[in-house]
Design an enzyme around this catalytic site. Sequence first.
Site, short mmCIF file in Angstrom:
data_model
loop_
_atom_site.label_atom_id
_atom_site.label_comp_id
_atom_site.label_asym_id
_atom_site.label_seq_id
_atom_site.Cartn_x
_atom_site.Cartn_y
_atom_site.Cartn_z
N HIS A 136 -2.70 -5.82 3.59
CA HIS A 136 -2.05 -5.74 2.29
C HIS A 136 -3.04 -6.16 1.21
CE1 HIS A 136 0.32 -7.79 -1.00
NE2 HIS A 136 0.89 -6.60 -0.99
N HIS B 157 -5.61 -5.66 -8.53
CA HIS B 157 -4.19 -5.97 -8.43
C HIS B 157 -3.60 -5.88 -9.83
CE1 HIS B 157 -1.00 -8.79 -6.45
NE2 HIS B 157 -0.61 -7.53 -6.51
#
Length: 587
Positions: A124, A170
């Site tokens: 992830h 991110h």
Amino acid sequence: MGSYAYRYCMCFTRKFRSPDAHPPPDVRAAHADAAHGDDGLRRFLDDVQRERPSEADRILAVLSGGGAAGGIARFVGRSPAHAVPSLDDFFGFLFSPDLNPPIDSKVHQDMSAPISHYYVFTGHNSYLTGNQLNSDSSDIPIIEALERGVRVIELDMWPNSAKNRVEILHGGTLTAPVDIMRCLKSIKEHAFTASTYPLVITLEDHLTADLQAKVAEMIRETFGDLLYVPSSDTLNEFPSPEALMKRIIISTKPPEEFKEFLKAQGNQNESEKAAKLAEEVSLKRTDSNAEDSDGKDELDEEDDDISEEEDPKFQPDTACEYRKLITIHAGKPKGHLRDALKVDPNKCRRLSLSETQLSKATISHGADIIRFTEKNILRIYPKGTRINSSNYDPINAWSHGAQMVAFNMQGHDKSLRLMQGFFRANGGCGYVKKPDFLLKADQKGEVFDPKEIMPVKKTLKVKVYMGDGWRMDFSKTHFDAFSPPDFYARVGIAGVPADCVMKKTRTVEDQWVPVWDEEFSFPLTVPELALLRVEVHEYDMSEKHDFGGQTCLPVMELKQGIRAVPLHDRKGNKYKSVRLLMRFELV
């Protein structure tokens, strides 16, 4: 036999003997039995170790000196090779993790089924070096994950400020970006370092159509013949890992999804809707996991959110090449959970849920989830509040058939150790076949229910004989400044709730080579999903107990008999010398 001197009270010294590791009684008895008759060794390998005939032949050649360099003597360096090895040689063989490992190191499962029939080692936010809010993005974590056998790498694609280049970061956080080409080149170089089975790249897409086209071109040019391009727009069944050996496959939402979403909104102006959606996405994404839904029936996916298009007018020509590359299609679920989980007989797809959404969904829709994962892929990702890159218990996801249980590989916690242990199965290739009860309904048409208390199917008996290697890998004062360590072992099971338990040995004081010689029994209702947890700690009266090593092993992969079990540090790196001598029996 040597000694260790420890200073205490400033001017006094205490000496402790440091004996070599000696064979425990069970090893002595096994050697005595093997020494009787010409076939004693083979009986030991057949009856106690339960070795396959071909493996027994190999071991016999090593033990009896049939090898080119004189049998076991060339490995342990003690006595010369004999027709029957000496006790020291026999013990040296049993206590060697390289020669006598606890699980098989070769791929042995059927790899010809669709990918949806396998658990896949999944990362992830694979580019993050630390926490989810302000750590750097880099290709280094991607390389490290691939070297550990991870088979699913996630990249979050965002346009740079000038909207002319793609960056990996991110979104909605302070994480520093890394260029997408750097990531793609590192993936190509290290994709098959640890496993030759297919590598999946999941793309979380926040790009305009022209940047999607650029990404398609970069992917094709970088991966070349390694890239698998499906022959049709949608697949009725996923290809098998065997059919995709040394191939790279792409998983993301098709760009047409955005157009379809706009059309589905009724009579509102498309551009107004897109702007509103972009605003909602921006507010919602403290990080790319988004806020969890209320968990009832509504769904909200991390990497299946609608892209924030600069220009909401869809451009089919520039997006066409991008769509062609997608093998595993991910789509935004519409409506209620039960509808999202309906199985389409004409196509297979991927659905994503957060760990919280899964936990709530399994309460009311557990059977639907399992039926969905018989054909389709379910991906689970950490909830958005895990800003320190911690992980969650993967067992609930595995027991409901979820194939891609996405983990933060930089989050070195108990959950990650379970993940690493689970994927030591099947030769560590990153693909583990799901048990049959998660692939088809029973004769009554009912699917597996992890919440149901089932009868005991297997019982695992574990005997912890002894440990060694700390004196080689650690300084003499690492655990205690004034004496040798006081080691104890913890042994237990991680699995479905009915099987979970943890037990411990007594503490052996002042010994670098602790001898416990204790046996434990674990009744298992679902052994197919059970993991054996092993930890060693050093007892400390005044402080937190020191960590002395750990491992996690799939129960159904354990080789029976007396085995050498190597231990790892908290991050999963194997110690050079530290290991335990244990015995396994599954009845």
